[in-house]
Write a protein that holds these residues in place. Structure first.
Motif, PDB file in Angstrom:
ATOM      1  N   SER A   5       0.821  -1.215   0.000  1.00 21.21           N
ATOM      2  CA  SER A   5       0.000   0.000   0.000  1.00 21.21           C
ATOM      3  C   SER A   5       0.852   1.260   0.000  1.00 21.21           C
ATOM      4  CB  SER A   5      -0.925   0.008   1.214  1.00 21.21           C
ATOM      5  OG  SER A   5      -0.161   0.099   2.409  1.00 21.21           O
ATOM      6  N   GLU A   6       2.124   1.111   0.355  1.00 20.77           N
ATOM      7  CA  GLU A   6       3.004   2.286   0.410  1.00 20.77           C
ATOM      8  C   GLU A   6       4.154   2.167  -0.584  1.00 20.77           C
ATOM      9  OE1 GLU A   6       4.251   2.279   4.455  1.00 20.77           O
ATOM     10  OE2 GLU A   6       2.229   2.597   5.238  1.00 20.77           O
ATOM     11  N   TYR A   7       3.991   1.287  -1.576  1.00 18.78           N
ATOM     12  CA  TYR A   7       5.066   1.000  -2.519  1.00 18.78           C
ATOM     13  C   TYR A   7       4.635   1.467  -3.901  1.00 18.78           C
ATOM     14  CZ  TYR A   7       9.180  -1.893  -3.743  1.00 18.78           C
ATOM     15  OH  TYR A   7      10.414  -2.346  -4.126  1.00 18.78           O
ATOM     16  N   LEU A   8       5.565   1.462  -4.851  1.00 14.70           N
ATOM     17  CA  LEU A   8       5.196   1.728  -6.236  1.00 14.70           C
ATOM     18  C   LEU A   8       5.432   0.451  -7.040  1.00 14.70           C
ATOM     19  CD1 LEU A   8       4.272   3.731  -8.438  1.00 14.70           C
ATOM     20  CD2 LEU A   8       6.701   4.180  -8.875  1.00 14.70           C
ATOM     21  N   LEU A   9       4.340  -0.280  -7.258  1.00 11.38           N
ATOM     22  CA  LEU A   9       4.420  -1.496  -8.061  1.00 11.38           C
ATOM     23  C   LEU A   9       3.281  -1.464  -9.072  1.00 11.38           C
ATOM     24  CD1 LEU A   9       6.075  -4.246  -8.173  1.00 11.38           C
ATOM     25  CD2 LEU A   9       4.065  -5.247  -7.060  1.00 11.38           C
ATOM     26  N   PRO A  10       3.444  -0.680 -10.145  1.00  6.13           N
ATOM     27  CA  PRO A  10       2.347  -0.486 -11.101  1.00  6.13           C
ATOM     28  C   PRO A  10       2.174  -1.678 -12.039  1.00  6.13           C
ATOM     29  CG  PRO A  10       4.269   0.764 -11.810  1.00  6.13           C
ATOM     30  CD  PRO A  10       4.654   0.053 -10.538  1.00  6.13           C
ATOM     31  N   THR A  11       1.444  -2.688 -11.576  1.00  5.66           N
ATOM     32  CA  THR A  11       1.224  -3.878 -12.397  1.00  5.66           C
ATOM     33  C   THR A  11       0.148  -3.604 -13.433  1.00  5.66           C
ATOM     34  OG1 THR A  11      -0.372  -4.704 -10.786  1.00  5.66           O
ATOM     35  CG2 THR A  11       1.899  -5.470 -10.568  1.00  5.66           C
ATOM     36  N   LEU A  12       0.229  -4.370 -14.512  1.00  9.56           N
ATOM     37  CA  LEU A  12      -0.683  -4.178 -15.645  1.00  9.56           C
ATOM     38  C   LEU A  12      -1.316  -5.507 -16.026  1.00  9.56           C
ATOM     39  CD1 LEU A  12      -0.208  -1.256 -16.250  1.00  9.56           C
ATOM     40  CD2 LEU A  12       1.421  -1.927 -18.013  1.00  9.56           C
ATOM     41  N   ALA A 375      -3.025 -12.748  -8.310  1.00 11.80           N
ATOM     42  CA  ALA A 375      -2.541 -12.521  -9.674  1.00 11.80           C
ATOM     43  C   ALA A 375      -1.280 -11.659  -9.659  1.00 11.80           C
ATOM     44  CB  ALA A 375      -3.629 -11.860 -10.516  1.00 11.80           C
ATOM     45  N   ASP A 376      -1.274 -10.639  -8.828  1.00 15.09           N
ATOM     46  CA  ASP A 376      -0.089  -9.785  -8.733  1.00 15.09           C
ATOM     47  C   ASP A 376       1.095 -10.541  -8.142  1.00 15.09           C
ATOM     48  OD1 ASP A 376      -1.100  -7.573  -9.957  1.00 15.09           O
ATOM     49  OD2 ASP A 376      -1.516  -6.442  -8.127  1.00 15.09           O
TER      50      ASP A 376
END
Length: 433
Positions: A5-12, A375-376
């Motif tokens: 919630s405090e990270y940058l993991l922009p999955t697509l 899935a992530d």
RNA sequence: CGGGGAGUGGCGCAGUCUGGUAGCGCACCCGGCUGGGGGCCGGGCGGUCGCAGGUUCAAAUCCUGUCUCCCCGACCA
């Protein structure tokens, strides 16, 4: 402490339309890298962790053979490049400063390191020496491709050896062969060390480390106890290559069938000899006061390619499956249930204990559905997935899922203390590839 | 450098042929439901259609130029 919630993991969910290679698609989808232009890539936090895992392994092994880490500039005066005859290379970025002085962006660091060797190495007493650094390389590639596999800017570990004669160079070279073998083994990659063409670098010998994978740009020829790149295989009198009816090539060695596999070059090592020391005046005085050229070797490895090769070799339909040594995190902890529920509280407590035990964990504490979280986790590919939900509360156990095999192993007790958990995670990791 | 393809919201796409002032899915924001494999309902935000010029009453759409990106090949010290 890494809470999703405090990270940058922009999955697509969908890969960029123009992505072709598996590693290109998955690294973007998993939120590891993003593109800024042709052959220009940004490493996002999780991707950079993987990159740094490779860097750490390389650093340990080069240190272990006596390498001395340093740092040389990318922006350099053109003059040494003129002296070595490399200024006219098309891939070399050239520029001028405001005064009109000629500069280049280094594509590798032979000129720089030899320039300094000339300044600082005076005597046979200063030899042998191994210097290395991790530094950005700039190359005006005619065609960048396949995501992070062939870029115009990339980090490379390049080391350089300095010896008084050819025998010394052979020793330093052998040390690098050993270090590179250990590095590649430790990454968990499938790889081959093949003899390679020395090309215009001089005729003293070279090897390439090749990782077979679908996006490979080169081809290697493989047989029982035999591995070579195509150019070298063609020059081998024991190897035969005939075209069959469909225009495909059939390779044999002493009559034994050889396989042809695409692979990417993840490392290369060269015996340079005096190719650079002579034009740049890097000499030393021997015991008799005679001035002699330093014998050099050059040894490169591209962490980004190691990362991409790992993705290519171990991906499945759901995403990445890292070798333990390269995984951004050992553990992907999935919490089910909303904040404030007992199962979430149990996950929070477990996360705290993992941290206390020194376990590298990413904690999915987002208010998202189970499907999305799993899935992530599959996409990101950490070797162990721990799940805490209602079932865990009922059974008193944390569910353990192995990413590579999709095996659901016996659960760990929720009540275990931090050291016990850390030990259990460690043992599980050691049992994994 | 040769050949092919593509630029429309963060991602994936439709609309272009046949000009009439921009739409869909996902993501995102708000509210509610749901809670073990990308869930459901309702309400929203967001794009001068790569850029420049031209034709026209009117251009995402037609014309010219230009930039960028991808794929195949050549190249890859």
């Amino acid at each position: 402490m890494t809470r999703l919630s405090e990270y940058l993991l922009p999955t697509l969910k969908q890969a960029p339309a123009d992505a072709e290679a598996i590693s290109h698609k998955l690294m973007v989808r998993a939120g590891l890298v993003r593109q800024m232009g042709a052959g220009m890539w940004t490493w996002l936090p999780a991707g950079w962790r993987v990159h740094q895992k490779v860097v750490a392994i390389v650093r340990e092994e080069i240190d272990a053979i006596g390498g001395r880490e340093m740092l040389m500039p990318v922006l350099q005066p053109a003059d040494p490049w003129r002296k070595t005859g490399r200024l006219q290379i098309e891939e070399l970025f050239k520029l001028e400063d405001r005064k009109g002085a000629e500069l280049v962006l280094a594509m590798t660091h032979e000129e720089a390191v030899t320039f300094h060797a000339a300044q600082t190495i005076d005597s046979y007493r200063d030899l042998p020496l191994i210097l290395y650094h991790f530094q950005v390389k700039e190359r005006d590639e005619p065609r960048p491709r396949a995501g992070v596999l062939r870029t115009r800017e990339f980090v490379m570990k390049d080391s350089y050896s300095f010896d008084r004669d050819q025998a010394g160079l052979e020793e330093r070279y052998a040390l690098h062969v050993g270090a590179y073998d250990r590095i590649m083994l430790r990454t968990g990659l499938r790889f081959y060390r093949v003899e390679s063409d020395v090309g215009m670098m001089g005729g003293l010998g070279a090897h390439e480390y090749m990782a077979p994978c679908p996006a490979g740009e080169d081809e290697i020829v493989l047989g029982e106890g035999y591995a070579a790149n195509v150019e070298v295989a063609r020059g081998d009198s024991r190897v035969q290559c005939v075209a069959d009816g469909d225009g495909r090539e059939r390779w044999t060695r002493d009559g034994q069938a050889l396989a042809l596999e695409p692979a990417i070059e993840i490392g290369n090592i060269f015996k340079l000899g005096t190719r650079y020391s002579e034009p740049l005046g890097a000499t030393y005085l021997d015991e008799h006061g005679a001035e002699l050229p330093i014998w050099m070797g050059s040894y490169g490895i591209g962490p980004a390619r190691v990362v991409a090769a790992a993705v290519e070799q171990f991906a499945d339909e759901d995403g990445i499956s890292w070798p333990v040594a390269l995984a951004p995190f050992a553990v992907h902890l999935v919490a089910l249930g909303r904040a404030g529920t007992p199962e979430r509280d149990a996950a929070e407590l477990l996360y705290a204990k993992l941290n206390e035990g020194g376990v590298e964990a990413i904690y999915d504490d987002r208010d998202a559905g189970v499907g999305e979280k799993f899935a992530d986790a599959d996409l990101l590919g950490c070797p162990l997935r721990l799940t805490v939900g209602r079932r865990s509360l009922e059974s008193g156990e944390i569910e353990v899922h192995l990413r590579r095999t999709r095996e659901q192993t016996g659960g760990l007790p929720l009540s275990a203390d931090a050291p016990t958990l850390a030990k259990a995670v460690d043992e599980l990791c050691q049992s994994l590839p």
